[in-house]
Design a protein around this motif. Structure first.
Motif, PDB file in Angstrom:
ATOM      1  N   CYS A 103      75.124  43.506  -9.917  1.00 27.27           N
ATOM      2  CA  CYS A 103      74.855  44.323 -11.104  1.00 27.27           C
ATOM      3  C   CYS A 103      75.971  44.096 -12.123  1.00 27.27           C
ATOM      4  N   LEU A 104      75.627  43.463 -13.213  1.00 33.15           N
ATOM      5  CA  LEU A 104      76.607  43.100 -14.243  1.00 33.15           C
ATOM      6  C   LEU A 104      76.802  44.279 -15.193  1.00 33.15           C
ATOM      7  N   GLY A 105      78.042  44.541 -15.577  1.00 33.77           N
ATOM      8  CA  GLY A 105      78.303  45.735 -16.377  1.00 33.77           C
ATOM      9  C   GLY A 105      79.247  45.504 -17.525  1.00 33.77           C
ATOM     10  N   PHE A 106      79.691  46.626 -18.110  1.00 34.05           N
ATOM     11  CA  PHE A 106      80.560  46.607 -19.283  1.00 34.05           C
ATOM     12  C   PHE A 106      82.005  46.905 -18.888  1.00 34.05           C
ATOM     13  N   ASN A 107      82.924  46.414 -19.711  1.00 32.20           N
ATOM     14  CA  ASN A 107      84.339  46.662 -19.451  1.00 32.20           C
ATOM     15  C   ASN A 107      84.974  47.618 -20.446  1.00 32.20           C
ATOM     16  N   PHE A 108      84.143  48.381 -21.196  1.00 35.15           N
ATOM     17  CA  PHE A 108      84.705  49.349 -22.128  1.00 35.15           C
ATOM     18  C   PHE A 108      85.525  50.377 -21.365  1.00 35.15           C
ATOM     19  N   ARG A 109      86.562  50.868 -22.014  1.00 33.78           N
ATOM     20  CA  ARG A 109      87.351  51.932 -21.387  1.00 33.78           C
ATOM     21  C   ARG A 109      86.507  53.184 -21.171  1.00 33.78           C
ATOM     22  N   ARG A 110      85.515  53.406 -22.056  1.00 35.46           N
ATOM     23  CA  ARG A 110      84.682  54.597 -21.930  1.00 35.46           C
ATOM     24  C   ARG A 110      83.499  54.375 -20.989  1.00 35.46           C
TER      25      ARG A 110
ATOM     26  N   THR B 229      79.680  40.454 -10.351  1.00 31.41           N
ATOM     27  CA  THR B 229      80.668  39.396 -10.573  1.00 31.41           C
ATOM     28  C   THR B 229      81.105  39.272 -12.026  1.00 31.41           C
ATOM     29  N   LEU B 230      80.566  40.131 -12.897  1.00 32.41           N
ATOM     30  CA  LEU B 230      80.943  40.046 -14.307  1.00 32.41           C
ATOM     31  C   LEU B 230      80.937  41.428 -14.928  1.00 32.41           C
ATOM     32  N   ILE B 231      81.985  41.708 -15.689  1.00 35.60           N
ATOM     33  CA  ILE B 231      81.965  42.825 -16.639  1.00 35.60           C
ATOM     34  C   ILE B 231      82.337  42.246 -17.989  1.00 35.60           C
ATOM     35  N   ALA B 232      81.625  42.659 -19.022  1.00 27.95           N
ATOM     36  CA  ALA B 232      81.794  42.055 -20.346  1.00 27.95           C
ATOM     37  C   ALA B 232      81.872  43.141 -21.406  1.00 27.95           C
TER      38      ALA B 232
ATOM     39  N   THR C 291      76.334  38.984 -23.957  1.00 26.74           N
ATOM     40  CA  THR C 291      76.811  38.194 -22.823  1.00 26.74           C
ATOM     41  C   THR C 291      76.052  38.552 -21.554  1.00 26.74           C
ATOM     42  N   LEU C 292      75.857  39.841 -21.315  1.00 23.84           N
ATOM     43  CA  LEU C 292      75.125  40.268 -20.120  1.00 23.84           C
ATOM     44  C   LEU C 292      73.688  39.750 -20.154  1.00 23.84           C
ATOM     45  N   ARG C 293      73.060  39.822 -21.323  1.00 22.64           N
ATOM     46  CA  ARG C 293      71.677  39.336 -21.438  1.00 22.64           C
ATOM     47  C   ARG C 293      71.587  37.847 -21.123  1.00 22.64           C
TER      48      ARG C 293
ATOM     49  N   PHE D  67      70.366  33.489 -17.209  1.00 26.99           N
ATOM     50  CA  PHE D  67      70.872  32.396 -16.372  1.00 26.99           C
ATOM     51  C   PHE D  67      70.735  32.698 -14.872  1.00 26.99           C
ATOM     52  N   ASP D  68      69.982  33.762 -14.550  1.00 22.37           N
ATOM     53  CA  ASP D  68      69.659  34.110 -13.154  1.00 22.37           C
ATOM     54  C   ASP D  68      70.867  34.616 -12.369  1.00 22.37           C
ATOM     55  N   VAL D  69      71.848  35.213 -13.074  1.00 19.40           N
ATOM     56  CA  VAL D  69      73.077  35.624 -12.398  1.00 19.40           C
ATOM     57  C   VAL D  69      72.935  36.982 -11.707  1.00 19.40           C
TER      58      VAL D  69
END
Length: 301
Positions: A190-197, A218-221, A226-228, A233-235
């Motif tokens: 499950c790819l997510g966000f790296n915002f402080r909030r 494996t990714l926070i953006a 970027t997530l889309r 890309f099947d990640v």
């Protein structure tokens, strides 16, 4: 000679630069001259506008009011002179706009060519950032903000709402399986966000209750684009606003999962700006052009 407009300009520069010394440098004046000009305004008005300290400059309530009105009045003067100099011609000049990366790239950028056809002399200074900027400190004219608005003295026009959806690509789901319950998200990337909030949780409905499911991947953006792209890309799975996804879902490139369990959070989107009554013509035409078109965009029209 009374030069209140000039004094206002100095005061505005002090506020926006954050210090007397920086304002003096920008204005090619001495710090003592700048300080004396602000003190002269305070003496004339009989109120303190700024609290001075060695570390920072803080506006009083009266100072905030005076700053807001100064920005409005100076903008009105600039607009009046511009209109007279042009003989009432079309608006021109720079409009400074701030938006989140995702909303700006998906909603604002595609509308810019049509805007310039209507107003070819307006320069759009567009900054895309997922940080919530201070319009006064950044000297921005307006911003598009996603989510609840904090209390402030800014004016706002509601654009609309958008809901978040959980999606993955057909290839990813074929490889990892399609989750049928929120608990199965633990088995997924499950790819997510790296915002402080932002928290690594996806709110879900389970047995009539709202549960915040911890997720990981494996990714926070810092942006939904970027997530889309990673989902395409099947990640892994992503949970982002509907306007990023609807075309991909319609083409079968992304598939929504857990539609009955994923909590439909309706994020409000507003245009926020300074000086509703006396804003420059270029800012006013930008708002009047973009607001109805962005409302249609959110509605999928």
């Amino acid at each position: 000679m009374d030069n209140r407009a000039g004094e206002m300009s100095v005061f505005v520069r002090v506020v926006e630069s954050g210090s007397f010394s920086e304002a003096a440098r920008l204005l090619h004046m001495t710090p003592s001259t700048v300080s004396k000009l602000v003190a002269r305004i305070e003496a004339r008005l009989g109120v303190r506008l700024v609290e001075r300290s060695t570390r920072q400059l803080t506006l009083t309530n009266e100072g905030q009011f005076y700053y807001d009105r100064s920005v409005e009045l100076l903008g009105q003067i600039e607009d009046a002179e511009q209109q007279l100099a042009q003989g009432g011609a079309e608006p021109e000049g720079v409009v400074r706009v701030n938006s989140s990366v995702s909303f700006g790239s998906a909603g604002i950028e595609p509308l810019l060519p049509a805007f310039w056809q209507a107003y070819p002399k307006v320069i759009v200074d567009l900054t895309l950032s997922d940080d919530v900027v201070d319009l006064y400190l950044e000297r921005a004219d307006l911003a598009f903000r996603v989510g609840a608005l904090p209390d402030s003295n800014l004016m706002a026009r509601k654009i609309g709402t958008t809901r978040r959806r959980i999606v993955g690509s057909p290839v990813y789901l074929a490889q990892r399986g399609t989750p049928t319950t929120p608990a199965e998200l633990l088995d997924h990337n499950c790819l997510g966000f790296n915002f402080r909030r932002s928290n690594p949780v996806w709110p879900m409905r389970e047995s009539g209750r709202i549960v915040e499911r911890m997720v990981s991947g494996t990714l926070i953006a810092n942006n939904a684009d970027t997530l889309r792209r990673m989902a395409l890309f099947d990640v892994g799975l992503i949970r982002v606003a509907d306007y990023h996804l609807r075309d991909h879902i319609a083409r079968g490139e992304l598939i929504e999962v857990l539609p009955d369990s994923a909590l439909s959070e309706d994020d409000e989107i507003h245009a926020v700006f300074k000086g509703a009554t006396h804003m420059p013509a270029r800012t006013r035409v930008f708002l009047d052009f973009f607001v109805p078109r962005l409302q249609a965009f959110l509605q999928g029209k």
